[in-house]
Design a protein around this motif. Structure first.
Motif, PDB file in Angstrom:
ATOM      1  N   LEU A   1     -95.180 102.551  -3.955  1.00 60.13           N
ATOM      2  CA  LEU A   1     -93.792 102.815  -4.332  1.00 60.13           C
ATOM      3  C   LEU A   1     -93.613 102.670  -5.842  1.00 60.13           C
ATOM      4  O   LEU A   1     -92.962 103.496  -6.473  1.00 60.13           O
ATOM      5  CB  LEU A   1     -92.852 101.846  -3.610  1.00 60.13           C
ATOM      6  N   VAL A   2     -94.213 101.619  -6.398  1.00 60.23           N
ATOM      7  CA  VAL A   2     -94.127 101.418  -7.846  1.00 60.23           C
ATOM      8  C   VAL A   2     -94.724 102.618  -8.568  1.00 60.23           C
ATOM      9  O   VAL A   2     -94.118 103.172  -9.488  1.00 60.23           O
ATOM     10  CB  VAL A   2     -94.866 100.125  -8.273  1.00 60.23           C
ATOM     11  N   TYR A   3     -95.903 103.052  -8.114  1.00 65.76           N
ATOM     12  CA  TYR A   3     -96.576 104.199  -8.725  1.00 65.76           C
ATOM     13  C   TYR A   3     -95.676 105.432  -8.670  1.00 65.76           C
ATOM     14  O   TYR A   3     -95.479 106.126  -9.678  1.00 65.76           O
ATOM     15  CB  TYR A   3     -97.899 104.442  -7.990  1.00 65.76           C
ATOM     16  N   VAL A   4     -95.096 105.695  -7.504  1.00 67.23           N
ATOM     17  CA  VAL A   4     -94.235 106.867  -7.338  1.00 67.23           C
ATOM     18  C   VAL A   4     -93.006 106.765  -8.238  1.00 67.23           C
ATOM     19  O   VAL A   4     -92.617 107.725  -8.900  1.00 67.23           O
ATOM     20  CB  VAL A   4     -93.820 107.018  -5.858  1.00 67.23           C
ATOM     21  N   LEU A   5     -92.405 105.582  -8.282  1.00 66.14           N
ATOM     22  CA  LEU A   5     -91.205 105.396  -9.102  1.00 66.14           C
ATOM     23  C   LEU A   5     -91.511 105.587 -10.577  1.00 66.14           C
ATOM     24  O   LEU A   5     -90.791 106.301 -11.285  1.00 66.14           O
ATOM     25  CB  LEU A   5     -90.616 103.998  -8.874  1.00 66.14           C
ATOM     26  N   VAL A   6     -92.598 104.961 -11.034  1.00 68.48           N
ATOM     27  CA  VAL A   6     -92.934 105.049 -12.465  1.00 68.48           C
ATOM     28  C   VAL A   6     -93.270 106.484 -12.854  1.00 68.48           C
ATOM     29  O   VAL A   6     -92.745 107.010 -13.832  1.00 68.48           O
ATOM     30  CB  VAL A   6     -94.098 104.083 -12.819  1.00 68.48           C
TER      31      VAL A   6
ATOM     32  N   ILE B   1     -91.151 108.839 -15.498  1.00 70.75           N
ATOM     33  CA  ILE B   1     -91.731 109.474 -16.681  1.00 70.75           C
ATOM     34  C   ILE B   1     -91.593 110.990 -16.590  1.00 70.75           C
ATOM     35  O   ILE B   1     -91.149 111.656 -17.530  1.00 70.75           O
ATOM     36  CB  ILE B   1     -93.211 109.057 -16.845  1.00 70.75           C
ATOM     37  N   GLY B   2     -91.954 111.546 -15.418  1.00 68.12           N
ATOM     38  CA  GLY B   2     -91.866 112.993 -15.237  1.00 68.12           C
ATOM     39  C   GLY B   2     -90.429 113.482 -15.363  1.00 68.12           C
ATOM     40  O   GLY B   2     -90.166 114.506 -15.990  1.00 68.12           O
ATOM     41  N   GLY B   3     -89.501 112.733 -14.775  1.00 69.39           N
ATOM     42  CA  GLY B   3     -88.106 113.153 -14.771  1.00 69.39           C
ATOM     43  C   GLY B   3     -87.505 113.157 -16.166  1.00 69.39           C
ATOM     44  O   GLY B   3     -86.791 114.076 -16.548  1.00 69.39           O
ATOM     45  N   LEU B   4     -87.825 112.131 -16.961  1.00 70.59           N
ATOM     46  CA  LEU B   4     -87.258 112.074 -18.303  1.00 70.59           C
ATOM     47  C   LEU B   4     -87.990 113.023 -19.258  1.00 70.59           C
ATOM     48  O   LEU B   4     -87.572 113.211 -20.390  1.00 70.59           O
ATOM     49  CB  LEU B   4     -87.275 110.638 -18.832  1.00 70.59           C
ATOM     50  N   ASN B   5     -89.096 113.623 -18.789  1.00 71.66           N
ATOM     51  CA  ASN B   5     -89.791 114.627 -19.593  1.00 71.66           C
ATOM     52  C   ASN B   5     -89.583 116.027 -19.049  1.00 71.66           C
ATOM     53  O   ASN B   5     -90.341 116.942 -19.361  1.00 71.66           O
ATOM     54  CB  ASN B   5     -91.293 114.328 -19.631  1.00 71.66           C
TER      55      ASN B   5
ATOM     56  N   CYS C   1     -89.370 101.589 -17.711  1.00 70.50           N
ATOM     57  CA  CYS C   1     -90.564 101.280 -16.912  1.00 70.50           C
ATOM     58  C   CYS C   1     -90.715  99.778 -16.742  1.00 70.50           C
ATOM     59  O   CYS C   1     -91.006  99.287 -15.642  1.00 70.50           O
ATOM     60  CB  CYS C   1     -91.829 101.824 -17.576  1.00 70.50           C
ATOM     61  N   LEU C   2     -90.525  99.054 -17.845  1.00 74.15           N
ATOM     62  CA  LEU C   2     -90.708  97.601 -17.777  1.00 74.15           C
ATOM     63  C   LEU C   2     -89.657  96.973 -16.857  1.00 74.15           C
ATOM     64  O   LEU C   2     -89.975  96.072 -16.072  1.00 74.15           O
ATOM     65  CB  LEU C   2     -90.632  96.990 -19.181  1.00 74.15           C
TER      66      LEU C   2
END
Lengths: 287, 323
Positions: free
Chosen positions: B227-232, B236-240, B293-294
């Protein structure tokens, strides 16, 4: 007993509900592509009358007409295919090989600085590629390397995300005793990696190969910035040309152009789909 | 003895890591440092490569950064990006979790789920430029498949010009993002669930846990790391976000679909070649993403493990105090 029966009924009702939702989403996945393929074989006039149709009355005639529109216009999907193929294939091979090698160097050897490298990889994973974009462009521009496909390929050697994934996989699957016994048999370290460790990593490599290939094939941002020479355009850039004003009234041709770029992907996906969905599962359990 | 052997081979560790480190230094680290540096200069114009720091031309050092933050265009791009991401991400996660729950349920085995998985994942492999232009054609005005459907269903009597309203444009972009990514998220989550030891589920079943209880109290905590991996990655992808909004709407509809990445590209490569300002904007985005992210990692951390570590530290301290 009555209670159990009620439970059973409820679960049947729920199952039907699940199927209905799944079928709706399946249609949602397919419908846009279906409309696209059918409209590629329909004339612009027909599309203007009814934009959706189950099939085309004169598919081949219209197909030829739609294709003729591309004559004399700068639409060269074949160039895009070749360039995208060169880039994606090289990127995938380089990224896979060197990420595995780096992951192995961290996992199998004790050396000073490996902890720093490991921490660095975790850290830079979070850096979005676009942050480096302006500096990267300026650097490439200064050494006169824009319009060179290599500039989109070589950076793949350092793919921190993949190193991280490979390291996770090795942690679970590599036992150092295999490496030891290879050493006793007199294999060099390099050969041990190529002939013993790499084959061990096949499942992880398969998953990452698909992900890397797809994301490299679909990448638009970097190529759009680096490549200005038409003969170097990648497929997504070629596709983006279909948005131009010259196609504004040529509906059939736009659908045809899009279909041409989608068809190969769908064919490959049909063959690999089982592997993709399961392969991802395999990778995920280790990651 | 084992240790000695490892030490004697340690030079291979260096050798094998060299290609990665070199490429990283040249193609990642140097451009990052360079981008940061450019952010403090007045670099602009096609062909100019000379760097002049802002103070040397009589301007404040952080001029580019303040320009970007106070620019209406950047603020718009930023709110657009965040809005589109949230509107796509919440249903994406919800449906991905729902399908994960259904497809991994041990009690009701859904038939044909292989086909469903394959179909749900399909949009993700198609070039996003193609997808965006396809949706533009589907939402065509005055004639297009979507308008046909709407009029056939009697939802609207007149054809709707979808790309004329800012909120509709953002809604469609968010929908495309959702449509392309829920399958990917689902496949990742399913992979995580398959990796869970089946005995845990058996125990939950024996204890009489309901389906919902099993999913929320057993499955989700067990796939925390995925879940953490998917969220992070989604953050990142969404804000890019770039391909879909750029191809779907570009600058049309009064920049309703302008994202921060489009803003950066427009600043740097269209019009006046304001490299310095684009660099400053990327640095700002980098800092925002890093902070988010943090925060995410902090909230998603393993609380039990953190507690345990704290207790251990205290114990060690207590032990040290005793001796």
């Amino acid at each position: 007993m009555a209670n159990e029966n009620k439970l059973h009924k409820e679960s049947v009702g729920f199952k039907i509900f699940e199927y209905v939702i799944c079928v709706i989403f399946a249609i949602l996945s397919l419908a846009p592509f279906y409309i696209m393929f059918v409209n590629a074989t329909r004339g612009t006039y027909e599309i203007q009358q009814h934009a959706i149709s189950l099939f085309s009355p004169h598919p081949f005639q219209n197909l030829a007409k739609n294709w003729a529109v591309f004559n004399g216009k700068d639409f060269h999907p074949e160039t895009g295919f070749v360039n995208s193929f060169i880039i994606s294939t090289s990127v995938t091979i380089l990224a896979l090989y060197f990420s595995s090698l780096t992951a192995y160097s961290i996992q199998a050897y004790e050396w000073k600085g490996k902890k720093i490298l490991n921490g660095l990889i975790m850290g830079i994973m979070m850096i979005p590629g676009t942050v480096t974009m302006i500096g990267f462009y300026q650097m490439v521009y200064k050494i006169h390397m824009t319009n060179r496909l290599e500039m989109l390929i070589i950076p793949a050697i350092a793919s921190p995300m993949m190193v991280y994934f490979m390291k996770q996989y090795l942690e679970g699957s590599l036992s150092l005793s295999i490496v030891e016994s290879a050493r006793i048999d007199g294999a060099s370290e390099f050969r041990t990696f190529n002939q013993i460790v790499l084959p061990l990593m096949k499942p992880a490599i398969a998953t990452q190969a698909i992900f890397t290939y797809v994301s490299s094939w679909n990448n638009l941002f970097m190529p759009l910035i680096l490549l200005t020479d038409k003969s170097k355009y990648t497929l997504p850039i070629v596709v983006s040309l279909l948005k131009g004003d010259i196609y504004k009234t040529e509906y059939g041709s736009v659908y045809l152009g899009l279909s041409i770029t989608v068809l190969p992907l769908i064919v490959v996906y049909i063959f690999l789909s089982k592997y993709i969905v399961e392969g991802v599962a395999l990778g995920g359990t280790k990651g | 003895m084992n240790n000695k052997k490892l030490v004697s081979y340690s030079k291979y560790g260096y050798i094998f890591a060299i290609p990665f480190v070199l490429t990283f230094l040249i193609f990642t680290l140097y451009p990052i440092v360079y981008t940061f540096t450019i952010g403090f200069t007045d670099l602009h114009g096609a062909g100019q490569t000379e760097l002049r720091f802002l103070p040397s031309v009589g301007k404040p050092l952080f001029q580019n950064f303040t320009d970007v933050i106070t620019s209406g265009s950047f603020q718009k791009a930023f709110t657009n990006t965040v809005r589109i991401w949230i509107v796509n991400f919440i249903p994406q996660m919800a449906f991905a979790l729902l399908f994960t729950a259904w497809f991994t349920d041990r009690r009701t085995k859904l038939k044909g789920q292989g086909i469903f998985k394959i179909l749900f994942y399909l949009p993700n492999i198609i070039t996003s430029a193609t997808v965006a232009i396809l949706f533009l054609a589907l939402f065509g005005y005055p004639k297009g498949p979507m308008n046909d459907i709407i009029m056939a269903l009697g939802i609207s009597k007149k054809a709707v010009n979808f790309t004329a309203s800012a909120s509709t444009v953002r809604g469609i972009i968010a929908f495309i993002q959702f449509w392309m990514w829920y399958g990917y998220t689902m496949v990742n989550l399913i992979a995580g669930v398959i990796g869970i030891n089946p005995e845990i589920f058996e125990a939950a079943e024996l204890d009489g846990a309901s389906k919902a209880q099993t999913f929320f109290l057993v499955t989700i905590p067990c796939i925390r790391s995925i879940l953490v991996y998917v969220l992070v990655t989604s953050l990142i992808g969404g804000l890019n976000m770039f391909d879909i909004p750029e191809m779907f709407i570009g600058k049309n509809c009064n920049n309703a679909g302008l994202t921060t990445n489009m803003y950066i590209r427009n600043q740097a490569f269209l019009g006046s070649y304001l490299y310095a300002r684009a660099a400053a904007a990327s640095v700002i985005m980098f800092i925002i993403i890093l902070i988010l992210c943090l925060i995410l990692l902090y909230f998603m951390r393993d609380r039990d493990e953190a507690k345990l570590a704290k207790i251990r530290r205290q114990e060690r301290k207590a032990a040290a105090a005793r001796t």
